[in-house]
Motif scaffolding. Structure first.
Motif, PDB file in Angstrom:
ATOM      1  N   LYS A   1       0.837  -1.181   0.000  1.00  0.00           N
ATOM      2  CA  LYS A   1       0.000   0.000   0.000  1.00  0.00           C
ATOM      3  C   LYS A   1       0.881   1.244   0.000  1.00  0.00           C
ATOM      4  CE  LYS A   1      -3.961   2.091   2.332  1.00  0.00           C
ATOM      5  NZ  LYS A   1      -4.797   2.078   1.140  1.00  0.00           N
ATOM      6  N   LEU A   2       0.589   2.195  -0.886  1.00  0.00           N
ATOM      7  CA  LEU A   2       1.400   3.394  -1.018  1.00  0.00           C
ATOM      8  C   LEU A   2       0.825   4.523  -0.191  1.00  0.00           C
ATOM      9  CD1 LEU A   2       2.088   3.353  -4.841  1.00  0.00           C
ATOM     10  CD2 LEU A   2       3.474   2.430  -3.022  1.00  0.00           C
ATOM     11  N   ALA A   3       1.705   5.350   0.335  1.00  0.00           N
ATOM     12  CA  ALA A   3       1.281   6.494   1.117  1.00  0.00           C
ATOM     13  C   ALA A   3       1.235   7.723   0.224  1.00  0.00           C
ATOM     14  CB  ALA A   3       2.244   6.740   2.280  1.00  0.00           C
ATOM     15  N   VAL A   4       0.114   8.477   0.320  1.00  0.00           N
ATOM     16  CA  VAL A   4      -0.007   9.750  -0.392  1.00  0.00           C
ATOM     17  C   VAL A   4      -0.408  10.810   0.627  1.00  0.00           C
ATOM     18  CG1 VAL A   4      -0.585   8.733  -2.618  1.00  0.00           C
ATOM     19  CG2 VAL A   4      -2.406   9.248  -1.005  1.00  0.00           C
ATOM     20  N   ARG A   5      -0.218  12.060   0.266  1.00  0.00           N
ATOM     21  CA  ARG A   5      -0.427  13.160   1.196  1.00  0.00           C
ATOM     22  C   ARG A   5      -1.914  13.441   1.395  1.00  0.00           C
ATOM     23  NH1 ARG A   5       3.210  16.711   2.920  1.00  0.00           N
ATOM     24  NH2 ARG A   5       4.663  16.035   1.295  1.00  0.00           N
TER      25      ARG A   5
ATOM     26  N   HIS B   1       0.362   3.625   6.595  1.00  0.00           N
ATOM     27  CA  HIS B   1       0.899   2.304   6.916  1.00  0.00           C
ATOM     28  C   HIS B   1       0.429   1.806   8.281  1.00  0.00           C
ATOM     29  CE1 HIS B   1       3.902   3.587   3.735  1.00  0.00           C
ATOM     30  NE2 HIS B   1       3.300   2.512   3.247  1.00  0.00           N
ATOM     31  N   ASN B   2      -0.001   2.720   9.149  1.00  0.00           N
ATOM     32  CA  ASN B   2      -0.696   2.266  10.365  1.00  0.00           C
ATOM     33  C   ASN B   2      -1.980   1.548   9.997  1.00  0.00           C
ATOM     34  OD1 ASN B   2       0.598   2.727  12.853  1.00  0.00           O
ATOM     35  ND2 ASN B   2       0.340   4.948  12.627  1.00  0.00           N
ATOM     36  N   ALA B   3      -2.742   2.143   9.054  1.00  0.00           N
ATOM     37  CA  ALA B   3      -3.997   1.517   8.620  1.00  0.00           C
ATOM     38  C   ALA B   3      -3.727   0.194   7.925  1.00  0.00           C
ATOM     39  CB  ALA B   3      -4.747   2.482   7.686  1.00  0.00           C
ATOM     40  N   HIS B   4      -2.676   0.168   7.082  1.00  0.00           N
ATOM     41  CA  HIS B   4      -2.358  -1.065   6.359  1.00  0.00           C
ATOM     42  C   HIS B   4      -1.897  -2.166   7.321  1.00  0.00           C
ATOM     43  CE1 HIS B   4      -0.004  -3.319   3.076  1.00  0.00           C
ATOM     44  NE2 HIS B   4      -1.304  -3.471   2.849  1.00  0.00           N
ATOM     45  N   PHE B   5      -1.109  -1.784   8.314  1.00  0.00           N
ATOM     46  CA  PHE B   5      -0.658  -2.756   9.292  1.00  0.00           C
ATOM     47  C   PHE B   5      -1.843  -3.285  10.109  1.00  0.00           C
ATOM     48  CE2 PHE B   5       0.818  -3.543  13.710  1.00  0.00           C
ATOM     49  CZ  PHE B   5       1.584  -4.664  13.459  1.00  0.00           C
TER      50      PHE B   5
END
Length: 770
Positions: free
Chosen positions: A98-102, A170-174
């Motif tokens: 999962k990629l992080a965007v602003r 990445h908190n949400a993805h984890f």
């Protein structure tokens, strides 16, 4: 370090060479398959610009914006929008991670949690009962970030939030992963991301090569990594390993550079035609680094090597820009002549401070002489056998070759200089006193060096704002404008310090630079336009580099992570040619132009001379060491005036008659000298005096009634204005019965009419010679 102590030949003994390579290669590079770290911009390449993407930025979309293959496909599918905006809001996550965007709230530094909003903004948006998100985000305030730590994922650029050390995304993805595996830990999540990144990294595989070749390639990889300059393309490395395996060679040092060039053009002919042979470039790099390692451990002084590397000789920094980086003595036979060549070259470099390129030119001439001697079976076993008769035979051979005068002059002139210097120092007493060439035997080219200025028709196109805006980047644009306005040598321009501007007491700006030819500081005045351009360039450099990395005003735009390298003058030259072609800049007859950066210097000097700027002022502007250098530009003005003067057959006297002079006659030069003297003695507002200077004028202030008065079409507007004023004067005189005034001005009016009619006739017919 003793494995190669006894090696002194150009091809090292395999066992000793292998031992030295093994000792020089660090353990991380002594592997069959080398996988670089993602932080290695040279061997890994740039990371994908999309935050969190583990992929290698294989496609250079925009400066400092590389995209991996998957995101390049996404970007193209989205109709190639602005990359910077698309990276922030348009890029979609890959299946692998999962990629992080602003967050879409302006100035919010956090990454997205849900619905394009970070965790706190998502909560506030819910409390507001989910109004239209775009309008709500535009009015929302940014949240503060107290922690300076970054997300634990190495490729993620967003701040860490919460105790796990991840950003909002990445908190949400984890957390989603924990639903499937409640025992999963943050470190396992990081390890999984690292495995995904590893799978996308390039690989440098040497398993198909013999041990010695593999060691040479591994050592070159290590050198390329340590240099941290030009990137290595993995595909080129892969092609080279397959190619050299097919050739069946034992070592890359086994054959000469000419062998590899010929083999590369046979194997990669399509590449050499279309994009240059990067495979040959890599082989040359491997050979150069291996030769350096071999020579360092050969137990011989650097001056005794058969190949001198310029970087190791401590050559004057003035010559750092020269393309010649090596001086070769291989091929100079017999051995006594090669040793003399080395002694001469060492003296020239250390004592006379001759440039490496000039020294290499002489060694090339000696190599050509040796080749002729070998072909003639006349290699002299001792200096006594190098006779005048042998040199005369070589002189005849050179004269009979299909070479230009300059090439013949270099071949023979360099040989004569070398022999004379050897005799002067007494380095070889056995050399015959007449074993040289004498004045008149060496062909001489043109001694008159005329400045190569750019025609104003072309300069008008070059200086147009819309054309300058098409230069590839701000650095190149600044370099071109500096060259045009200051006339600096391109080498001095690209080496300008980050802040090269100084001001005087009145606040006028000046440019401070180093004249590399004279090794001294120099200052020249600059315009407000150039000052503003320099300030824009400084702002761009400040954005790209940290304060301690801002060494140059024009830093290299690629492969320059620490800002330690200035813009290359070779790159500037190439970009200038491509820009001229892109703008379709042509000369007055419609031909595409070829312009070099140095021609801007000639052009500025010519403009100054043609605007009557004193020669001493021009000399100071160009920082010439002698007035003779500047005097060359005065030739341009003289030639321009003489071309106008040679239109003498188009001059009109006071009766409107054409005055003809044979410009090809025997008195042409003398007549032009008289004309120059006449211009220096007296200048008329609407023509010239045709009297010899020895005669005095019998008609002072009455040139329009003088038979010696001559004029050309350039003064036609002045004649018409004078005719109008004369007719007004006559009309006023007749109205007041002033007959004397009428009698004085009526001949002038008639002569003006004759002159104007004559000039108009010349203009209509294209001149008397038309």
């Amino acid at each position: 370090m003793t494995a190669l102590a006894a090696i002194a030949t150009s091809t090292p003994e395999p066992q000793a060479w292998s031992a030295l390579l093994k000792e020089a290669i660090r353990p991380e590079f002594r592997v069959d398959v080398y996988v670089p770290e993602a932080s290695d911009r040279v061997l890994f390449g740039a990371l994908c610009a999309v935050s969190g993407c583990p992929g290698r930025g294989a496609h250079h979309v925009k400066r400092d914006h590389h995209l991996c293959i998957s995101h390049t496909k996404q970007w193209r599918k989205d109709a190639r929008p602005d990359v910077e905006q698309w990276v922030r809001t348009g890029a979609r996550p890959l299946k692998t991670l999962k990629l992080a965007v602003r967050c879409c709230v302006r100035r919010c530094p956090r990454s997205v949690y849900q619905h394009a909003l970070c965790y706190p903004h998502y909560g506030r948006w819910n409390l507001a009962e989910r109004p239209p998100r775009a309008a709500w985000a535009a009015a929302a305030d940014a949240v503060s970030v107290s922690k300076e730590d970054r997300c634990r994922l190495p490729a993620c650029r967003f701040p860490a939030m919460g105790r796990r050390g991840f950003c909002d995304t990445h908190n949400a993805h984890f957390a989603s992963g924990r639903k499937l595996d409640a025992a999963a830990t943050p470190q396992e999540y990081v390890d999984r991301a690292a495995r995904v990144k590893l799978s996308s990294a390039p690989r440098y595989d040497v398993r198909g090569l013999d041990e010695l070749l593999a060691l040479e390639m591994q050592y070159a990889l290590q050198c390329r990594h340590d240099a941290r300059r030009a990137r290595l393309e993995p595909v080129a490395f892969r092609r080279v390993t397959g190619w050299i395996a097919e050739l069946g060679v034992r070592s890359l040092l086994e054959h000469s550079g000419g062998f590899w060039q010929h083999a590369a053009h046979e194997r990669f002919a399509w590449a050499a035609r279309n994009r240059g042979c990067v495979e040959l470039a890599w082989v040359r790099y491997v050979r150069a680094r291996c030769q350096d390692l071999r020579d360092e451990h050969s137990a011989r002084d650097v001056w005794d090597w058969d190949t001198w590397t310029i970087d190791r000789l401590g050559v004057d920094e003035r010559y750092a820009h020269q393309a010649v980086r090596r001086i070769y003595f291989t091929g100079i036979e017999p051995g006594w002549l090669r040793e003399l060549a080395k002694r001469w070259a060492r003296w020239r470099i250390t004592s006379v401070r001759l440039s490496p390129a000039a020294v290499a030119g002489t060694t090339n001439s000696l190599r050509a002489f040796s080749g002729w001697l070998e072909a003639e079976h006349a290699l002299p076993a001792s200096p006594q056998q190098l006779t005048r008769a042998l040199l005369e035979r070589y002189l005849t051979s050179v004269h009979l070759r299909a070479l230009s005068t300059g090439q013949k002059q270099r071949l023979l002139g360099n040989l004569r200089t070398f022999l004379n210097d050897v005799r002067m120092h007494g380095w070889e007493p056995g050399l015959a006193g007449n074993a040289t060439y004498f004045d008149g035997e060496i062909p001489r080219g043109s001694t008159q060096r005329v400045p190569r200025f750019i025609d104003e028709f072309v300069m008008d196109q070059i200086e147009r704002e819309d054309n300058l805006a098409r230069l590839p980047d701000l650095t190149t644009q600044t370099a071109i404008i500096i060259l045009i306005e200051t006339g600096l040598r391109s080498v001095d321009a690209v080496r300008l310090a980050f802040d090269p501007v100084t001001v005087d007491e009145a606040g006028a700006p000046y440019l401070l630079y180093t004249n590399h030819k004279l090794a001294r500081e120099a200052v020249i005045p600059i315009s407000q336009r150039l000052l503003e351009q320099i300030r824009r360039q400084q702002a761009d450099v400040a954005e790209r580099f940290a304060p301690e990395q801002r060494h140059f005003l024009l830093p290299r735009t690629r492969a320059n992570q620490a800002g330690e390298m200035h813009f290359s003058w070779q790159t500037l030259r190439g970009r200038l040619q491509r820009w001229l072609a892109d703008c379709d800049i042509r000369d007055a007859v419609g031909r595409p132009v070829h312009v070099t950066p140095h021609q801007f210097r000639h052009t500025l000097a010519t403009r100054l001379i043609n605007h009557d700027v004193p020669l001493d002022t021009v000399r100071r502007m160009l920082d010439h060491n002698s007035p003779e250098m500047t005097a060359r530009y005065a030739q341009i003005k003289d030639q321009t005036l003489r071309r106008e003067w040679e239109r003498y057959q188009e001059r009109i006297n006071i009766r409107g008659e054409i005055v003809v002079l044979n410009v090809d006659g025997p008195l042409t030069d003398a007549a032009w000298a008289k004309e120059n003297l006449a211009r220096a003695k007296q200048t008329l507002p609407n023509g010239y005096c045709g009297l010899p200077l020895q005669q005095s004028c019998p008609h002072p202030n009455a040139c329009l009634t003088c038979d010696s008065f001559l004029t050309t079409a350039e003064f036609l507007p002045a004649h018409r204005q004078q005719l109008q004023r004369t007719e007004e004067l006559l009309e006023h005189a007749r109205a007041n019965d002033r007959q004397r005034l009428v009698d004085m001005n009526e001949p002038i009016r008639l002569n003006l009419i004759h002159v104007i009619e004559g000039l108009q006739a010349v203009d209509d017919t294209g001149g008397a010679g038309a």
